[in-house]
Scaffold this motif. Structure first.
Motif, PDB file in Angstrom:
ATOM      1  N   GLY A  23      -8.728  52.231 -12.105  1.00 24.54           N
ATOM      2  CA  GLY A  23      -8.923  51.092 -11.208  1.00 24.54           C
ATOM      3  C   GLY A  23      -7.761  50.913 -10.244  1.00 24.54           C
ATOM      4  O   GLY A  23      -7.968  50.708  -9.037  1.00 24.54           O
ATOM      5  N   VAL A  24      -6.553  50.999 -10.757  1.00 23.42           N
ATOM      6  CA  VAL A  24      -5.360  50.860  -9.894  1.00 23.42           C
ATOM      7  C   VAL A  24      -5.311  52.014  -8.890  1.00 23.42           C
ATOM      8  O   VAL A  24      -5.032  51.802  -7.700  1.00 23.42           O
ATOM      9  N   SER A  25      -5.613  53.215  -9.360  1.00 28.63           N
ATOM     10  CA  SER A  25      -5.625  54.372  -8.452  1.00 28.63           C
ATOM     11  C   SER A  25      -6.656  54.176  -7.345  1.00 28.63           C
ATOM     12  O   SER A  25      -6.410  54.524  -6.187  1.00 28.63           O
ATOM     13  N   SER A  26      -7.795  53.608  -7.709  1.00 32.58           N
ATOM     14  CA  SER A  26      -8.838  53.339  -6.720  1.00 32.58           C
ATOM     15  C   SER A  26      -8.322  52.413  -5.620  1.00 32.58           C
ATOM     16  O   SER A  26      -8.531  52.664  -4.425  1.00 32.58           O
ATOM     17  N   PHE A  27      -7.634  51.341  -6.013  1.00 27.85           N
ATOM     18  CA  PHE A  27      -7.104  50.402  -5.021  1.00 27.85           C
ATOM     19  C   PHE A  27      -6.020  51.046  -4.159  1.00 27.85           C
ATOM     20  O   PHE A  27      -5.951  50.808  -2.949  1.00 27.85           O
ATOM     21  N   ILE A  28      -5.174  51.862  -4.765  1.00 29.95           N
ATOM     22  CA  ILE A  28      -4.119  52.527  -3.997  1.00 29.95           C
ATOM     23  C   ILE A  28      -4.728  53.478  -2.969  1.00 29.95           C
ATOM     24  O   ILE A  28      -4.345  53.485  -1.789  1.00 29.95           O
ATOM     25  N   VAL A  29      -5.706  54.272  -3.410  1.00 28.41           N
ATOM     26  CA  VAL A  29      -6.335  55.223  -2.489  1.00 28.41           C
ATOM     27  C   VAL A  29      -7.108  54.482  -1.398  1.00 28.41           C
ATOM     28  O   VAL A  29      -7.118  54.897  -0.234  1.00 28.41           O
ATOM     29  N   CYS A  30      -7.733  53.369  -1.746  1.00 32.48           N
ATOM     30  CA  CYS A  30      -8.426  52.560  -0.748  1.00 32.48           C
ATOM     31  C   CYS A  30      -7.430  52.023   0.286  1.00 32.48           C
ATOM     32  O   CYS A  30      -7.713  52.012   1.494  1.00 32.48           O
ATOM     33  N   THR A  31      -6.268  51.603  -0.175  1.00 28.81           N
ATOM     34  CA  THR A  31      -5.230  51.124   0.741  1.00 28.81           C
ATOM     35  C   THR A  31      -4.757  52.246   1.663  1.00 28.81           C
ATOM     36  O   THR A  31      -4.561  52.040   2.868  1.00 28.81           O
ATOM     37  N   LEU A  32      -4.613  53.439   1.105  1.00 27.71           N
ATOM     38  CA  LEU A  32      -4.241  54.589   1.934  1.00 27.71           C
ATOM     39  C   LEU A  32      -5.336  54.894   2.952  1.00 27.71           C
ATOM     40  O   LEU A  32      -5.054  55.320   4.082  1.00 27.71           O
ATOM     41  N   SER A  33      -6.587  54.667   2.564  1.00 21.07           N
ATOM     42  CA  SER A  33      -7.702  54.845   3.495  1.00 21.07           C
ATOM     43  C   SER A  33      -7.579  53.889   4.680  1.00 21.07           C
ATOM     44  O   SER A  33      -7.772  54.278   5.843  1.00 21.07           O
ATOM     45  N   MET A  34      -7.236  52.641   4.386  1.00 19.74           N
ATOM     46  CA  MET A  34      -7.045  51.664   5.472  1.00 19.74           C
ATOM     47  C   MET A  34      -5.868  52.062   6.362  1.00 19.74           C
ATOM     48  O   MET A  34      -5.919  51.896   7.587  1.00 19.74           O
ATOM     49  N   LEU A  35      -4.833  52.605   5.751  1.00 22.22           N
ATOM     50  CA  LEU A  35      -3.696  53.088   6.533  1.00 22.22           C
ATOM     51  C   LEU A  35      -4.147  54.218   7.454  1.00 22.22           C
ATOM     52  O   LEU A  35      -3.738  54.288   8.619  1.00 22.22           O
ATOM     53  N   GLY A  36      -5.003  55.099   6.929  1.00 21.65           N
ATOM     54  CA  GLY A  36      -5.545  56.182   7.753  1.00 21.65           C
ATOM     55  C   GLY A  36      -6.294  55.659   8.961  1.00 21.65           C
ATOM     56  O   GLY A  36      -6.177  56.204  10.069  1.00 21.65           O
ATOM     57  N   LEU A  37      -7.067  54.603   8.766  1.00 18.23           N
ATOM     58  CA  LEU A  37      -7.757  53.985   9.909  1.00 18.23           C
ATOM     59  C   LEU A  37      -6.759  53.393  10.896  1.00 18.23           C
ATOM     60  O   LEU A  37      -6.937  53.492  12.117  1.00 18.23           O
ATOM     61  N   PHE A  38      -5.717  52.780  10.369  1.00 20.25           N
ATOM     62  CA  PHE A  38      -4.698  52.143  11.210  1.00 20.25           C
ATOM     63  C   PHE A  38      -3.993  53.155  12.104  1.00 20.25           C
ATOM     64  O   PHE A  38      -3.644  52.856  13.247  1.00 20.25           O
ATOM     65  N   VAL A  39      -3.779  54.370  11.595  1.00 25.35           N
ATOM     66  CA  VAL A  39      -3.088  55.403  12.377  1.00 25.35           C
ATOM     67  C   VAL A  39      -4.068  56.385  13.024  1.00 25.35           C
ATOM     68  O   VAL A  39      -3.701  57.494  13.400  1.00 25.35           O
ATOM     69  N   ASN A  40      -5.319  55.949  13.152  1.00 19.96           N
ATOM     70  CA  ASN A  40      -6.367  56.724  13.839  1.00 19.96           C
ATOM     71  C   ASN A  40      -6.646  58.079  13.193  1.00 19.96           C
ATOM     72  O   ASN A  40      -6.838  59.077  13.888  1.00 19.96           O
ATOM     73  N   GLN A  41      -6.660  58.115  11.886  1.00 22.38           N
ATOM     74  CA  GLN A  41      -7.037  59.319  11.143  1.00 22.38           C
ATOM     75  C   GLN A  41      -8.377  59.060  10.452  1.00 22.38           C
ATOM     76  O   GLN A  41      -8.460  58.914   9.231  1.00 22.38           O
TER      77      GLN A  41
END
Length: 90
Positions: A23-41
């Motif tokens: 569950g924690v890994s899921s949230f971390i990876v989801c946060t990294l996904s949002m970061l990817g959107l933020f940096v246009n990836q």
């Protein structure tokens, strides 16, 4: 009976740790996904979001399995108590 309960509890503890880690890994990876959107990836963000969903599903399935184990343990304990109440030792 006590040994079975201890074994059951150890298994449940391991499952709960796994569930929490997933569950924690899921949230971390989801946060990294949002970061990817933020940096246009966009593509990276999509892959990471898919991975986060898989981790979340794995966490939920682990939780369901742990619930099933704990329910069986409680049912066994209740059956034992019921048997002692119906047929008390003289």
């Amino acid at each position: 009976m006590v040994q079975r309960q201890i074994s059951n509890l150890r298994q449940r503890i391991a499952l709960i740790r796994l569930m929490q880690a997933l569950g924690v890994s899921s949230f971390i990876v989801c946060t990294l996904s949002m970061l990817g959107l933020f940096v246009n990836q966009q593509q990276l963000a999509e892959v990471l979001f898919g991975l986060s969903l898989l981790l979340l599903v794995a966490s939920l399935l682990t939780s369901l399995y742990e619930i099933a184990i704990s329910t069986r343990a409680i049912e066994a304990e209740l059956a034992d108590i019921d048997a002692k109440c119906r047929y008390p030792k003289a």
